[in-house]
Design a protein around this motif. Structure first.
Motif: not given
Length: 503
Positions: A345, A371, A375, A385-386, A389, A395, A499-500
């Protein structure tokens, strides 16, 4: 509980030039084969009895000729050796010219600690090497003490605070009595002043905890650290730095000279066994399973041991269990997610830029995460953006290629999303990076041992930043030193990633 003896670890030749090694089989002269023994918490009644046996054996080991495999010095040097005592030169000086069984055993054993002695990346060997080290040290204590029922007690410094206010991160009192006729052998002057003063050893803001058990995979996946790397950082490395100084537990070459080292590593071994007991799986690739080292048993004979032989404490030739096992903390990732990959991310390197290591020092270092273009294709705010998800996303904030020119001797607290110019507060704290063992020169050979990696689960902090409306852009990571790094060590971090993963 009693289990049948599955097998005896067989002796074998190490290789060319090692024919004189005093190899032998594990015999019942120093243990009860097939009977499962119990390792106890050092604060328990049973643990206190074992500690008394331990203290007497340490005194006897310290009085032995250092060339003897059952001596304190021989076992200390198996872990690592101070820089002023190069391995080859020290062995020649101690044993003289020519060859002898114990000299060959010293060549095979000394300074083989993983991952600090390896020329290559060997972080997965950290746990099995130290399990072997403790198991055979425990056999030596049995032999020296004449007590085949002895088990090494563990120091559970991650334990909860008791109703009476007992702080489990205070060193057991028996290690603090320098001139006591019984407990004196357990004392070492080379500790942080607070350690020997009976104060909590924990660095301010960086508690010793079981966050490492939250991870579902043993090995690292990409830049995200797994259970083994994370336990190496906290509580393992963190406790070393909390207790010791430059000639004590705080530095790899000196660490095993402190008797508290062994209770510390019994606890690290217990946490690994607890993670396995909870459902964690060890690697099953041949490179991991077939790695082999040599240790001295209770008779002072060389034993060649393979990783595959020590992955379950209950199936060893001399099996053991722990009186208590640790439970996985709240927020642990489910084990099935071990097969999934985290998705990038944000990262510390700007798109298109040449990657450069992030220099750390004696002052706070802030890194604004970027970013990646791939992405950020929709050109939304980072928060948007998050929010797009899956709702069950977690995360990971990862620090890769942590390195230095030598052991820095300090630690760093990690803050996520700390506003520019703001003083660090617990609200933004996500963990601490231990620099224990970072930059170690393996075997005095001039090469670096493998750099380290650590990751933190930061979902709670991310959701807090989202709720506060503070994620128009990717957050900033701030590293605040606890103490100054040793001169010339120049600690660095290769990269930082956020990262996710949908679980």
């Amino acid at each position: 509980m009693t289990v049948s003896r599955r097998k005896v670890l067989k002796a074998g030749l190490v290789g060319g030039g090692m024919a004189m090694l005093p190899f032998g089989l594990m015999k019942n002269a120093w243990a009860a084969p097939g009977k499962t023994l119990v390792r106890y918490n050092v604060l328990s009644q049973e643990g206190q009895k074992m500690l008394a046996i331990y203290a007497d054996a340490v005194k006897k080991m310290m009085a032995k000729d250092p060339r003897d495999p059952l001596s304190w010095t021989f076992q200390w040097y198996t872990h690592a050796m101070p820089g002023d005592r190069p391995k080859a030169e020290t062995i020649e000086k101690m044993y003289g010219p020519g060859s002898s069984p114990n000299k060959e055993l010293a060549k095979a054993m000394w300074w083989t600690c993983e991952p600090h002695a390896s020329k290559g990346v060997n972080s997965n060997a950290f746990l099995p090497w130290h399990r072997m080290y403790v198991v055979y040290f425990e056999q030596i204590i049995r032999a020296v003490s004449g007590r085949p029922d002895f088990t090494l007690p563990y120091w559970d410094y991650t334990g909860p605070y008791s109703a009476s206010g007992n702080n489990y991160s205070v060193m057991p009192k028996q290690f603090l009595l320098e001139k006591d006729p019984v407990w004196g052998p357990l004392y070492r002057p080379d500790r942080n002043p607070g350690s020997n003063a009976g104060k909590p050893v924990v660095d301010a803001g960086n508690p010793l905890d079981l966050s490492c058990m939250k991870w579902p995979n043993y090995a690292d996946k990409g830049t995200v650290a797994g259970f083994c790397s994370n336990i190496n950082g906290n509580p393992h490395g963190a406790l070393h730095g909390d207790v010791g100084n430059q000639k004590g537990m705080g530095q790899v070459p000196w660490a095993a000279n402190d008797p508290i080292f062994w209770l510390h590593h019994a606890n690290i071994d217990r946490i690994w066994a607890s993670w396995n007991k909870s459902g964690g799986k060890n690697p099953n690739d041949s490179a991991f399973l077939n790695e082999t080292w040599v240790f001295a048993d209770g008779a002072g004979k060389g034993i060649k041991v393979k990783v595959s032989e020590v992955l379950d404490t209950t199936t060893l030739a001399y099996p053991y269990v722990y009186a208590e096992y640790a439970e996985r903390p709240k927020g642990s990732l489910p084990f099935p997610s071990a097969q999934k990959n985290f998705q990038l991310r944000a990262e510390s390197v700007a798109p298109g830029a040449t990657a450069k290591a992030i220099a750390l020092g004696g002052k706070a270092t802030s890194v604004a995460l970027q970013v990646p273009v791939a992405v950020n294709a929709l050109k939304q705010s980072f928060g948007a953006q998050l929010k797009a998800l899956p709702s069950n996303s977690v995360y990971a904030l990862s620090f890769d290629a942590i390195d230095a020119n030598g052991e820095p001797g300090n630690n760093y607290l990690v803050y996520l999303g700390l506003p520019a110019g703001a003083a660090p507060t617990p609200e933004y704290l996500v963990g601490g990076i231990s620099m224990f063992g970072v930059g170690m020169q393996g075997m005095h050979g001039g090469h670096h041992a493998s750099s380290t990696r650590v990751s933190f689960l930061v979902g709670e902090r991310i959701h807090g930043l989202l709720a506060a409306g503070g994620l128009e852009a990717a957050p900033t990571v701030t590293l605040v030193p606890i103490g100054e790094p040793n001169p010339g060590t120049e600690p660095t971090i290769g990269s930082i990633t956020l990262q996710s993963l949908a679980v």
